[in-house]
Enzyme design. Sequence first.
Site, PDB file in Angstrom:
ATOM      1  CG  HIS A   1      39.060 -10.166  12.318  1.00 23.68           C
ATOM      2  ND1 HIS A   1      40.337  -9.662  12.184  1.00 23.68           N
ATOM      3  CD2 HIS A   1      38.561  -9.626  13.471  1.00 23.68           C
ATOM      4  CE1 HIS A   1      40.598  -8.853  13.198  1.00 23.68           C
ATOM      5  NE2 HIS A   1      39.535  -8.819  13.993  1.00 23.68           N
TER       6      HIS A   1
ATOM      7  CB  CYS B   1      30.286   1.704   7.653  1.00 21.81           C
ATOM      8  SG  CYS B   1      30.057   3.483   7.431  1.00 21.81           S
TER       9      CYS B   1
ATOM     10  CB  CYS C   1      -0.946  -0.014   1.193  1.00 26.07           C
ATOM     11  SG  CYS C   1      -0.140   0.147   2.782  1.00 26.07           S
TER      12      CYS C   1
ATOM     13  CB  CYS D   1      27.574  -8.771  17.470  1.00 24.00           C
ATOM     14  SG  CYS D   1      28.368  -9.208  15.912  1.00 24.00           S
TER      15      CYS D   1
ATOM     16  CB  CYS E   1      35.845  25.750   1.826  1.00 23.66           C
ATOM     17  SG  CYS E   1      36.468  24.519   2.993  1.00 23.66           S
TER      18      CYS E   1
ATOM     19  CB  CYS F   1      36.521  19.410   2.786  1.00 29.86           C
ATOM     20  SG  CYS F   1      37.082  20.906   3.628  1.00 29.86           S
TER      21      CYS F   1
ATOM     22  CB  CYS G   1      38.412  22.316   0.349  1.00 27.16           C
ATOM     23  SG  CYS G   1      36.626  22.290   0.080  1.00 27.16           S
TER      24      CYS G   1
END
Length: 732
Positions: free
Chosen positions: A323, A304, A139, A299, A230, A203, A225
């Site tokens: 690992h 990311c 929906c 855990c 900047c 930057c 930059c």
Amino acid sequence: MGSEKDSESPRSTSLHAAAPDPKCRSGGRRRRLTFHSVFSASARGRRARTKPQAEPPPPAAPPPPPPPAPAPVEAQAPPVEALPSEPAAEAEAEAVAAGPEEDEAAEGGGAEEVECPLCLVRLPPERAPRLLSCPHRSCRDCLRHYLRLEISESRVPISCPECSERLNPHDIRLLLADPPLMHKYEEFMLRRYLASDPDCRWCPAPDCGYAVIAYGCASCPKLTCEREGCQTEFCYHCKQIWHPNQTCDMARQQRAQTLRVRTKHTSGLSYGQESGPADDIKPCPRCSAYIIKMNDGSCNHMTCAVCGCEFCWLCMKEISDLHYLSPSGCTFWGKKPWSRKKKILWQLGTLIGAPVGISLIAGIAIPAMVIGIPVYVGRKIHSRYEGRKTSKHKRNLAITGGVTLSVIASPVIAAVSVGIGVPIMLAYVYGVVPISLCRGGGCGVSTANGKGVKIEFDEDDGPITVADAWRALKNPSIGESSIEGLTSVLSTSGSPTDGLSVMQGPYSETASFAALSGGTLSGGILSSGKGKYSRLEVQADVQKEIFPKDTASLGAISDSASTRAMAGSIISSYNPQDRECNNMEIQVDIEAKPSHYQLVSGSSTEDSLHVHAQVAEKEEEGNGAGGGSGGSEDDPPYKHQSCEQKDCLASKAWDISLAQPESIRSDLESSDTQSDDVPDITSDECGSPRSHAAACPSTPQVHGAPSPSAHKNLAAPAEGQTVLKSEEYEVE
């Protein structure tokens, strides 16, 4: 003639006779059967059974009487046959044409409402829009809420709620109808794409979201930059503000020192496991996006949400699936990795026990495979033939053949498995494990100044002991990893009298070692704190009873315990007429020699200091009476009779011998010690305070009694604090 013969022939009479034959049931009409008429009749019969019976049609009118002159049978047969077949064909065509329409109508009636998989509500199709990427439908309200949640959590690209297909941006734009949120989605998508580029650098300015794609800039790491207004300069390697004349590690340490937060326990800004709040914040190792995680031992395999990088929360490195099976010390669950001691013990255990364990595994695997493979094959063949209707003889023959072949092949399979598996396990234990540990700095094996290999155990969790203090005194080190107080600092100076004091360090995590000595390093104090690291300090005040004092603090800069510092002029403090302070550079070599230590409680330290002061005063009075009247009141109390004061203090190097506790000799025998080939620099002309066992009888005897002025500057020890009191120091 011919007509008469025709009329009299029996054939002509049978065809044209008006009287019907009593044996014939039909009225003389014949019908020809074809395949079309047969199948059309059967089809009509099936449709008649499936369809509800309709009202019977009205009776048809009686057929007209036949014409008086009958036509030949061959000429009248086709019209007679076509009359009943044409309506049947038309009816069949109408039924076939109406069949799909009726089926579609029935299906359409059942699919009028669509069930949303998110809210489980049946809705009309117009409220469940179709997607371009997949056939699933939900929906509109649920999809809009789902998209808002995914974008706000930065989980892009967005997938279908029911499958893993990514939604088309065009569908997202039509469903949201929110330009600011769509702009946020596009920004997240752009960031995710740029994060996958290894040469993209963002930057570091706080109010700038500009990225620079720098290809081949590793040799020239200074980036600028290009955003208007900047113009921030930053480093290509560390992705931080440009640091001229500094390496990235030095700049990182400087930033950590400036951003250090002094809490109650003086915990610095670090990624340590024991510092920081419960909600710890760390940057992604790839895109530096900050991630927060509860420090509850959950855990440690993190992903990311911006760049999709998979990393370990403990070591902050990008990882693979193996690992947590490697000897890196990182655990899948937990708050901190293994200590160095645990890593080394695990490494030694695997190196020693690997042959035994591998032999045991091979000894169990070979019989298990030789016996288990035929049993497994026989059971599989028996279960396969169990449900089939086959003869018992055939089934037994198949089982016997399969088991026989498996008995022949199982030793070969076992030999190949062991021949391949054992070398792989040995290579892992003796190759991968040591290399991975030493590469990560966790093996703890190092060379000890050319004297062999030394294994360093990490004793961070235990209390500070006398042996630890002595090691820190003998082997001070200053490294780049001293952000959190890892540096052991050794500072020494001199004062006119020998004494011992207790001084609590300025930091609660620091074990402070303090001593006051007259021209020598006379003692050390062990005051253990609660912290993880220790700092060694030996401080002294050079002063006259009525003159201001000068303090010299010497920092340890080498493993040979050789200290260099800039101190105030000691000569001026001893000369009442010359009160100007002149800077001089001195070098002190500290060499460990055995003597005696004893432990006293902190509550009795002050009393013991007063007792030593009284003993020193009596000895000083006795020596002054026996030494003659050659000295004056302003002369130093320990001035030698055969030399001048300036020559005695300024032109000669002092050799300081620091005592070694007997209680830790056995502990130090197994560790690295100072080199014994350093020559002692002695002074034959200058007088120095000696003990009762010294060779010079004219030298005053000192047993650690502080001067009154020095005693006032000492900090009183806390209750219950253990203090080291020096009974004897020998200075040559």
